[in-house]
Design an enzyme around this catalytic site. Structure first.
Site, short mmCIF file in Angstrom:
data_model
loop_
_atom_site.label_atom_id
_atom_site.label_comp_id
_atom_site.label_asym_id
_atom_site.label_seq_id
_atom_site.Cartn_x
_atom_site.Cartn_y
_atom_site.Cartn_z
N ASP A 11 -102.90 62.64 -9.22
CA ASP A 11 -103.03 61.20 -9.45
C ASP A 11 -103.92 60.68 -8.33
OD1 ASP A 11 -102.67 58.45 -9.34
OD2 ASP A 11 -100.48 58.53 -9.53
N TYR A 228 -92.44 59.00 0.79
CA TYR A 228 -92.66 58.75 -0.62
C TYR A 228 -94.15 58.58 -0.93
CZ TYR A 228 -92.64 57.04 -5.30
OH TYR A 228 -92.89 56.93 -6.65
N LYS A 231 -94.39 60.51 -7.66
CA LYS A 231 -93.68 61.67 -8.16
C LYS A 231 -94.61 62.86 -8.31
CE LYS A 231 -89.29 61.57 -8.61
NZ LYS A 231 -88.54 62.31 -7.61
P1 13P Z 1 -96.61 58.29 -9.92
O1 13P Z 1 -97.76 57.61 -9.25
O2 13P Z 1 -96.23 59.57 -9.23
O3 13P Z 1 -96.84 58.52 -11.38
O4 13P Z 1 -95.31 57.40 -9.81
C1 13P Z 1 -95.38 56.13 -9.33
C2 13P Z 1 -94.17 55.36 -9.70
O5 13P Z 1 -93.06 55.79 -9.45
C3 13P Z 1 -94.40 54.09 -10.36
O6 13P Z 1 -93.24 53.38 -10.67
MG MG Z 2 -99.51 56.80 -9.50
MG MG Z 3 -98.03 60.02 -12.16
MG MG Z 4 -97.17 61.32 -9.16
#
Ligand code: 13P
Ligand code: MG
Ligand code: MG
Ligand code: MG
Ligand code: 13P
Length: 379
Positions: A11, A228, A231
């Site tokens: 990402d 953090y 994800k």
């Molecule tokens: P990601 O950027 O890893 O998809 O997750 C971000 C998130 O938790 C948005 O609520």
């Molecule tokens: Mg993201």
């Molecule tokens: Mg993501």
């Molecule tokens: Mg992610």
């Protein structure tokens, strides 16, 4: 001649929140891979996304963990990041934890699943790509594909599968893995992988000849980064047919939208919803968590496909159930089990809330507590 299928994903920024990449980012990554194909560094490639994660699907002859391939992916993500910065997209470069590439993207933020194979006479493969969840989200489906005869009829019917499969289970906290046999050790496997935040099914081998049948990305971004950073939206590769589970047996577990971790701020449980590529974007509460399944045949390294396997009315009821579960879970608001448990909380204020309150916690008998509180309240 061996062919390697490499999926490397990251990402690196998204339009309007954590929703989906901008088309110019996909174009930038595509350009880099197209040039590499021209130069015969890779045989073939396909670029897509699920939610805000860009997926680089590549074939080549260099084997797993090759610096040329990982370097190429890094370059593609850098280029897509540059677009993100230029367009002032959200969270540009999010998953690139380091400025400089040092030979391998593992541990640098991107997720990786690579499978080296001797191409069979026909080589059907499914690649899975998920957003707003973590690698352990594949534990239940992979178990059911390779070890549950109520899911996979071939375990009972097909002599080549009848002996079962070997699971490599990876402990993300300790960075170590263990090989376990199914069906003999099925209950032990389940005892571990029922904790998907820690024990992840990383590879599956066919017992009769050790053929590598499946690979899951196991990178856990937050453990890598120590903070953090979104994800670790995972990917998986599963080979199909000829003494392996049929495509329909591989898709079957996804007809149950099981609860996974990773929705909103990486801090909530929600149902994993199988969707066609056109719905591979996340809106409601930044979700719900989504997965696409792409079907391929590999022909001397060429990627034939993809077919968009969840683009089928047969999964409509699953999606409807996922909506119902999403509704039910959302009504818990900030309460567990919608919100993850304290040990999994990431984007969280929990430590600072506890710190702030530390002098106000009273530990004494009931009568004194009541007295103390009434004193406090009367001021
Ligand atoms: P990601 O950027 O890893 O998809 O997750 C971000 C998130 O938790 C948005 O609520
Ligand atoms: Mg993201
Ligand atoms: Mg993501
Ligand atoms: Mg992610
Ligand atoms: P057909 O090739 O006859 O359609 O059936 C194959 C099959 O049994 C798939 O599960």
């Amino acid at each position: 001649e061996k062919i390697t299928l490499s999926i490397i994903k990251a990402d690196v920024g998204s339009i309007a929140g954590h929703h989906m990449p901008h088309p110019d980012q996909l174009a930038a990554a595509t350009k880099i891979l197209a040039e590499a194909k021209q130069k015969d560094i890779i045989i073939d490639f396909y670029v897509t996304h699920v939610g805000d994660d860009i997926q680089l699907i590549m074939t080549h002859r260099k084997g797993v963990d090759h610096p040329d391939i990982h370097g190429l992916a890094w370059e593609a993500f850098k280029s897509a990041t540059k677009v993100a910065r230029e367009l002032k997209l959200y969270a540009a470069g999010q998953d690139l934890l380091s400025e400089a590439f040092s030979g391998n993207v593992r541990g640098m933020g991107p997720g990786v699943a690579e499978l080296e194979m001797e191409e069979r006479e026909a080589e059907p493969v499914i690649t899975f790509h998920a957003d707003k969840t973590e690698p352990g989200a594949f534990n239940m489906p992979i178990y059911r594909i390779f070890a549950d005869p109520f899911n996979t009829a071939g375990l009972v019917i097909d002599p080549k599968m009848h002996d079962g499969f070997i699971f490599e289970v990876y402990d993300v906290f300790e960075g170590r893995s263990v090989l376990m046999k199914t069906p003999e050790e099925s209950y032990d496997v389940l005892a571990l992988i029922g904790t998907p935040g820690r024990y992840i099914v990383r590879r599956v081998y066919r017992k009769s000849d050790n053929l590598l049948a499946a690979v899951v990305s196991v990178e856990r971004l937050n453990l890598t980064a120590g903070r953090y950073v979104g994800k670790d939206d995972p990917v998986a590769i599963v080979r199909a047919q000829h003494g392996l589970p049929a495509v329909g047996e591989i898709l079957e577990p996804f007809s149950f939208p099981h609860l996974v971790a990773g929705w909103m701020r990486g801090s909530h449980h929600g149902p994993l919803m199988p969707v066609p590529m056109r719905y591979a974007k996340v809106t409601r509460f930044d979700g719900p968590p989504r997965i696409i399944a792409l079907g391929w045949n590999i022909s001397r390294g060429r990627l034939i496909g993809p077919v968009d396997l969840f683009d089928d009315v047969a999964f409509d009821e699953t999606r409807r159930l996922a909506e119902t579960i999403a509704e039910y879970m959302r009504r818990h608001g900030p309460f567990m089990p919608h919100r993850l448990g304290p040990e999994e909380m990431e984007y969280t204020t929990l430590p600072s809330v506890l710190e702030k309150l530390k002098d106000r916690f009273v530990k004494t008998e009931e009568a004194k507590v009541v007295k103390k509180h009434s004193d406090l309240l009367s001021h």
